[in-house]
Structure formats: C-alpha cells, structure tokens
Scaffold this motif. Structure first.
Motif, mmCIF file in Angstrom:
data_model
loop_
_atom_site.group_PDB
_atom_site.id
_atom_site.type_symbol
_atom_site.label_atom_id
_atom_site.label_comp_id
_atom_site.label_asym_id
_atom_site.label_seq_id
_atom_site.Cartn_x
_atom_site.Cartn_y
_atom_site.Cartn_z
ATOM 1 N N GLU A 138 11.457 16.317 -3.828
ATOM 2 C CA GLU A 138 10.763 15.787 -2.652
ATOM 3 C C GLU A 138 9.451 15.129 -3.041
ATOM 4 O OE1 GLU A 138 10.396 18.981 0.069
ATOM 5 O OE2 GLU A 138 12.494 18.909 0.733
ATOM 6 N N GLY A 139 8.760 15.710 -4.052
ATOM 7 C CA GLY A 139 7.518 15.088 -4.518
ATOM 8 C C GLY A 139 7.755 13.729 -5.136
ATOM 9 N N LEU A 140 8.796 13.652 -5.949
ATOM 10 C CA LEU A 140 9.101 12.375 -6.591
ATOM 11 C C LEU A 140 9.620 11.356 -5.586
ATOM 12 C CD1 LEU A 140 10.838 13.661 -9.857
ATOM 13 C CD2 LEU A 140 8.585 12.596 -9.666
ATOM 14 N N ARG A 141 10.252 11.875 -4.536
ATOM 15 C CA ARG A 141 10.810 10.954 -3.548
ATOM 16 C C ARG A 141 9.719 10.140 -2.865
ATOM 17 N NH1 ARG A 141 14.301 13.786 0.885
ATOM 18 N NH2 ARG A 141 12.215 14.433 1.554
ATOM 19 N N GLY A 142 8.465 10.703 -2.853
ATOM 20 C CA GLY A 142 7.366 9.962 -2.225
ATOM 21 C C GLY A 142 7.073 8.638 -2.921
ATOM 22 N N ALA A 143 7.422 8.561 -4.210
ATOM 23 C CA ALA A 143 7.179 7.309 -4.951
ATOM 24 C C ALA A 143 8.224 6.255 -4.626
ATOM 25 C CB ALA A 143 7.171 7.592 -6.454
ATOM 26 N N GLN A 144 9.306 6.641 -3.970
ATOM 27 C CA GLN A 144 10.363 5.682 -3.628
ATOM 28 C C GLN A 144 10.086 5.128 -2.227
ATOM 29 O OE1 GLN A 144 12.763 4.919 -5.899
ATOM 30 N NE2 GLN A 144 11.700 6.292 -7.303
ATOM 31 N N THR A 145 9.241 4.029 -2.160
ATOM 32 C CA THR A 145 8.821 3.472 -0.860
ATOM 33 C C THR A 145 9.783 2.436 -0.324
ATOM 34 O OG1 THR A 145 7.534 1.714 -1.919
ATOM 35 C CG2 THR A 145 6.422 3.818 -1.516
ATOM 36 N N GLY A 146 10.517 1.763 -1.224
ATOM 37 C CA GLY A 146 11.415 0.699 -0.778
ATOM 38 C C GLY A 146 10.770 -0.675 -0.744
ATOM 39 N N PHE A 147 9.454 -0.797 -1.100
ATOM 40 C CA PHE A 147 8.762 -2.097 -1.095
ATOM 41 C C PHE A 147 8.702 -2.656 -2.516
ATOM 42 C CE2 PHE A 147 6.830 0.117 2.572
ATOM 43 C CZ PHE A 147 7.234 -0.748 3.576
ATOM 44 N N ALA A 148 9.125 -3.945 -2.690
ATOM 45 C CA ALA A 148 9.174 -4.582 -4.017
ATOM 46 C C ALA A 148 7.780 -4.734 -4.606
ATOM 47 C CB ALA A 148 9.855 -5.946 -3.918
ATOM 48 N N ARG A 149 6.773 -5.018 -3.763
ATOM 49 C CA ARG A 149 5.423 -5.203 -4.289
ATOM 50 C C ARG A 149 4.867 -3.910 -4.892
ATOM 51 N NH1 ARG A 149 5.082 -5.528 1.298
ATOM 52 N NH2 ARG A 149 3.859 -3.874 2.352
ATOM 53 N N THR A 150 5.248 -2.790 -4.311
ATOM 54 C CA THR A 150 4.788 -1.505 -4.847
ATOM 55 C C THR A 150 5.383 -1.266 -6.227
ATOM 56 O OG1 THR A 150 4.597 -0.608 -2.620
ATOM 57 C CG2 THR A 150 4.687 0.976 -4.443
ATOM 58 N N ALA B 271 6.440 -3.603 -8.267
ATOM 59 C CA ALA B 271 5.872 -4.592 -9.206
ATOM 60 C C ALA B 271 4.491 -4.143 -9.682
ATOM 61 C CB ALA B 271 5.781 -5.967 -8.541
ATOM 62 N N LEU B 272 3.702 -3.633 -8.747
ATOM 63 C CA LEU B 272 2.373 -3.153 -9.112
ATOM 64 C C LEU B 272 2.469 -1.960 -10.069
ATOM 65 C CD1 LEU B 272 -0.686 -3.422 -8.705
ATOM 66 C CD2 LEU B 272 -0.482 -1.862 -6.736
#
Length: 649
Positions: free
Chosen positions: A617-629, A631-632
């Motif tokens: 669940e903690g790691l899932r927070g990094a999966q936002t679904g936005f390409a710019r995130t 890329a950054l």
C-alpha cells in the motif's frame, strides 16, 4: 513359539496342489461380503428375500470351513500352516504387501466359530427382526461384520489384519447404532467407535514399529525374527499390541464402551460379545505370541490386565438389573480370563482359545435367551420386572439354564473344562505372580456363580413382577432352534475340545507346545487343590445368591445400596475415570493446540501477509497514473546516477 514360525514353512499353495477348498479359501470371505453388497446395493428390491440370502451365505462359509478343517486334519502337523495367495495389494519399491490368507489350526478355529455361531445368530435374527422396517439393512450389516472378522483372522500379515480390524470397527458402529433414532443408541455407537480408535492407534503404531525394525509386516518374518530385536523394542511393540487388544476386547482401561453397546438389537450383542469382536484382541495376543515371549514385561502386563478385568467385569455383573448389561459385564470378565491365559505364554495359549470357543457358544446362547425373554416381555430389560418366567417360556428357561451352568463352571459342562484349565495354568505359572493371578481367577469364579445365579432367580423364579398388560410367551422356532443348538454346545463342547488333549494338540503347529507339556488328566482336574477351590467358591456363590434373592421377594424398585453396590452399578466409575484421565485432558490439549495454531502459526503466516500488504500500500502511493510524474521521477533518477558516476571519476 517363535520356533513354530522359524521351523514350519508356510507353503504358498495353489488350487491344484491343495484342492478346491483350501486353494479357494478366499470364498470364506467372499460369501458374506457378497451378501452385504447385494443387500446394500440392491435396495428395497431385496426386502422380501434379502434376509434369507444373508443367512444362507455365512452358512456356505461355515460348510466350506468344515471341509477345510477336515483337509487340514488330514495333513501332517508340520504342514498345517498354509499361505493362500489371492493378489498383490500394493507394491512400493522392494516393499510388497499381498492379500494372502493364512490357514492354520488357529485361524480355522476362529473361522468355524465366527461362521458357525454367526450363522445361528442370523437364523435367530429372522424371527427377532421380523417386523423391523430396516431388516434388510440389518442383515447386510451382519454379513459385513462377519466378512470383516474373517479378514481379520485369516490375514497372513499385520497390514491385512488391520484392514479387517477396522472393518469390524465400522460394522460394529453400524450395528450398535442401528436404531439411530434413539439418542442412546447413536451415542453408544459413537462411544464404541471412538474408544476403539484409541486402541487402533496403538495397533497401528505397533505395525509401524514392526516395519522399521524388521522391514516387513508378514507374520512369518516378524514373529520368526522376534528374538533378534532388542528387548526394549519388543516390549514397546507388545504393549502397543496390548493397547489394541484392550480396545477391541473391552479390557481395562478401554472397557467403557462395552455395556453401552447393549443399545443395539440383541442379536448384535450376541454376535459382538460372544463369537466375534471381543475375541479379536485375544486372537491378536495369541497370534503375536513370539512378540510377548521376547518381552516378559509386556507378557506379564497382559496377564495382569486380564486378571484385573475379569474381577472388574464380575463385580459390575453383580449389580446390574438390566439383563443385557449384566451379561455384558460377564463378557468383559470372561474375556479377562482368556487374556490372563494368553499372558501366561505357551502354557496358556491353548486353554485361552478353548475357553474362547466354549464361551462363544454359552454366551451367545445366554444373549439370545435374554433376547427371547425380552421378546416375550414387550422389550423389558429390567430383571426386577420379570420373575416366574420358567413356566411361561420353558424352552428359553432350559436353554438359558444350560448356558448358566456352563458359565459358572458346573462340573462337566463346557465352561468347567476350559475355565478350570485357565485356573490351573495360572497357579502353575509359579511364584508370587502365579498365586496372585490364580487367586484372582478363583475369586472371579465365585463372583460369576453369584451374579449368574442372581440373574437366573430374578428372571425365571420367584413371584411374578410383570407390568400390567404383559403376557409372556415362548419365542418362535426361528429363535428357539438356534438357542437349542447353542445349549447343546454349552453341554458337550468343552469335553470334546479338552478331553484327550485333542484341541491343544491340534493347535500346537500354530501356537507351539508348553514347556511342561502333559496329557490331560480327568483325575487331576477333579482332585487338584485349585479345582476343588473353584468348585467350593462356585457353590458358595450360588448359595449366597439364593439366600439374597431366592428366599425373599425381589423388590420391583432397586433399594438404595452402599458404596460398593453403587460403584458396581455405575460400572466402577469407568466412564468418570476415562472422562478425567483422557477426555478432559484431551479437550484441554485440543484447546491449547487450537490457540497455538491460531495465535502462533496463523499469527506468523498472517503477520507476513499483513507486512507485505502494508508495504504494498505504501508503494502503491507512488503509482499516480500521470506521465509527467513518472518523467520527473526518471529525471531525478538520472541526475542521481550521473552525480554518483561523477563523484567516482
């Protein structure tokens, strides 16, 4: 006795070599097994004639066994141990277990008893169960029981014996609980099944220990090599075998199921308590004789258990007003005599089996007589509500009376020949143990005379104590004819077996000969101190019972007793002892194991799962679904990698 298995080769025989009877010994089992299959699978279509088929098939097995006996007798003694191969049961690597049947004097004696007395009980059941809606199913279970018992005694290895052992347990469960609509019958069946599982576990562990020690479970190899293993191993195997025997033969401390088993139909009581199930433990001990001879401590324990049980059963029998439960306590006591004799080694094997055979006749006759009384008394079992039945039921009175004389050891009746032999053998074993064991056997003889005379007086003599509307009457011929045959055996069989040392000589190829082998002497039996003492105690037991119950009216309600009579009527608190020693500790252990499984085992497994879930669940927070995130994130990663390389350079 191990010399018997080392010296006597068990010949693998074929039909051509031995004749159709011995070569096709598997038919002994197939006949009743076929009957069970037809009645159970045929369903209601067999209702009208199923009971007749089920009776005819054990009779066919009996006839087959009689011819087999004649053929065995015609062989030289050293060749009377024949292994009849049927098929390979299973094979794993070099280890193979065959379904092979052992025909020898010991097994054929049991086969004749099982099929002979069993067939008479089938015939009796035709009349007894005539109006029962489940008659077909009842006869199917009877056939299944006989087939399982035949597997047990004909097996030539311990694995196949265990198969028959468990089959007998299943069939007894079905028969004891046959009237399952009665809560008491259902509970009795479960109780018998569960207590026997304790003994069965002992037998199973013993078989495992045999395999790890000898690499086989075949009788010829295990028993023939019994002297080669350490005494500690043989003692462990012997005690485990004894545990198995205690379960099936209702010996202390696994006796509590026996009296409750009376909830089944009376023919079941006769079958289980006379000729089949309760004799299985005695058969196991005698068949495994070399194991116990190699382990003196285990052998002595067998004799002690038998002596204690014969006294406990007799004491219980003295206080029971239920006629069937009184006979059940008697069975427990008489099997104790056999177990005591089996624990004496080669000196006791023959008398143990001889008493087993005579007991099969007189005890089956007594149980069927009790069923006849119940049949004429509207299923009443309380002897305090009987009295004066000898005139209303003359055939039942005479046949029951002959069985009574046999079991109390009246001179020249069948029980006298065999039980006196056990008493003599106990004293002859010598030492302090011989005096104690012989004394217990003598005391049991006096108690037997007391409780059986009490039963005779309360049932057939004195004033009528019948309930209003009761009209006692004699049973039909289908019930009385088997009773007459069994009564004849109660009179004659003991002399036929014992006189002239016939039966002991016949058994020698299977059980060996005692070290102090001597021919039977009627003069010794009539004049020896133990025999005279047994006769005196028998007369005393009869006299005391007559004084207490024959000279005064028997109250219809049992009077309040003292501690001894209350303890005896409560079966010496066997149920309470088992509850305290086994059931409650078992419940505590089970709860502890459940708690350990829930909190420790499941806790560890669930904890790992919870940790993985929380980290995910903690790691899932990094999966936002936005390409710019993403890329950054990649840019930051690339900067870190370049900076790390720059520092290294």
């Amino acid at each position: 006795m191990s010399d018997v298995y080392l010296a006597a080769e068990q010949h693998a025989i074929t039909t051509e070599a031995s004749g159709a009877i011995l070569g096709n010994a598997w038919l002994l089992i197939a006949f009743p097994l076929l009957g069970a299959a037809i009645l159970l699978l045929g369903g209601r279509r067999t209702d009208r004639w199923g009971h007749l088929l089920a009776t005819a098939l054990p009779l066919a097995s009996f006839a087959w066994a009689v011819v087999a006996l004649v053929q065995l007798i015609g062989m030289p003694a050293e060749e009377r141990s024949l292994s009849v191969p049927v098929y390979t049961w299973f094979s794993v690597g070099d280890f193979t277990i065959d379904v092979s049947l052992l025909l020898d004097p010991l097994s054929i004696s049991f086969v004749l008893l099982i099929t002979g007395v069993g067939s008479l009980i089938h015939i009796y059941s035709i009349g007894y169960m005539a109006h029962d809606e489940g008659r077909r199913r009842f006869f199917a279970y009877l056939n299944l029981f006989v087939a399982a018992m035949l597997v047990l005694v004909l097996a030539d290895n311990f694995a196949l014996l265990f198969l028959g052992w468990e089959g007998v347990g299943l069939a007894s469960y079905l028969l004891i609980g046959f009237w399952q609509y009665k809560d008491s019958a259902a509970a009795a069946a479960k109780k018998a099944f569960l207590i026997n599982r304790v003994g069965d576990m002992g037998l199973l562990i013993a078989i495992m220990l045999m395999f790890t020690t000898f690499g086989t479970v075949a009788y010829s190899e295990v028993l023939g090599a019994s002297t080669e293993a350490t005494q500690g191993v043989m003692t462990a195997i012997g005690l485990l075998l004894l545990l198995g025997a205690c379960g099936k033969s209702a010996q202390l401390p696994l006796q509590a199921w026996l009296l409750d088993a009376m909830e089944g139909p009376t023919p079941v009581s006769a079958l289980i308590h006379a000729a089949t199930m309760v004799t299985a433990g005695v058969y196991l001990i005698v068949r495994s004789g070399p194991v116990f001879e190699a382990a003196p401590a285990a052998q002595l324990t067998v004799a002690i258990v038998g002596a204690a049980t014969l006294l406990a059963g007799a004491i219980i029998g003295c206080a029971k007003d239920d006629i069937k439960k009184g006979l059940a306590g008697s069975t427990m006591s008489q099997i104790g005599y056999m177990t005591l004799a089996a624990g004496l080694g080669p000196a006791g094997y023959a008398v143990a089996i001889a008493h087993l055979v005579t007991h099969g006749f007189f005890k089956a006759g007594l149980f069927l007589g009790a069923g006849s009384v119940m049949h004429g008394m509207n299923d009443e079992v309380d002897m305090r509500k009987y009295g004066g039945l000898r005139k209303a039921m003359p055939i039942t009175f005479v046949t029951f009376g002959l069985g009574y004389l046999a079991i109390i050891g009246f001179p020249f009746m069948s029980g006298w020949w065999t039980k006196e032999g056990i008493i003599e053998a106990a004293f002859a074993s010598g030492g302090t143990s011989g005096l104690i064991l012989g004394g217990a056997a003598l005391l049991g003889a006096g108690l037997t005379a007391f409780y059986m005379t009490r039963m005779m007086i309360m049932t057939f003599f004195g004033e009528k104590r019948w309930a209003e509307g009761t009209h006692p009457h004699e049973s039909p011929a289908s019930m009385t004819v088997p009773m007459i045959v069994l009564a004849a055996g109660s009179v004659l069989l003991g002399a036929i077996l014992v006189f002239g040392y016939r039966f002991a000589a016949f058994l020698e190829p299977a059980v060996g000969a005692p070290d102090d082998h001597h021919e039977f002497s009627l003069a010794t039996m009539l004049t020896s101190v133990p025999s005279l003492a047994a006769l005196g105690l028998m007369v005393a037991g009869v006299a005391v019972a007559w004084f207490m119950y024959g000279r005064r009216p028997v109250p219809r309600t049992a009077p309040a007793g003292n501690f001894v009579t209350v303890a005896a009527s409560n079966e010496l608190y066997g149920n309470e002892i088992n509850e305290g020693l086994f059931t409650r500790p078992g419940q505590v252990l089970t709860k502890a194991l459940v708690a350990f499984d829930t909190k420790v085992v499941d806790g560890l497994v669930n904890g790992i799962g919870s940790s993985v879930r929380e980290s995910s669940e903690g790691l899932r927070g990094a999966q936002t679904g936005f390409a710019r995130t993403y890329a950054l994130t990649m840019l930051f990663g690339a900067v870190i990698v370049v900076a790390t390389l720059a520092v290294r350079i």
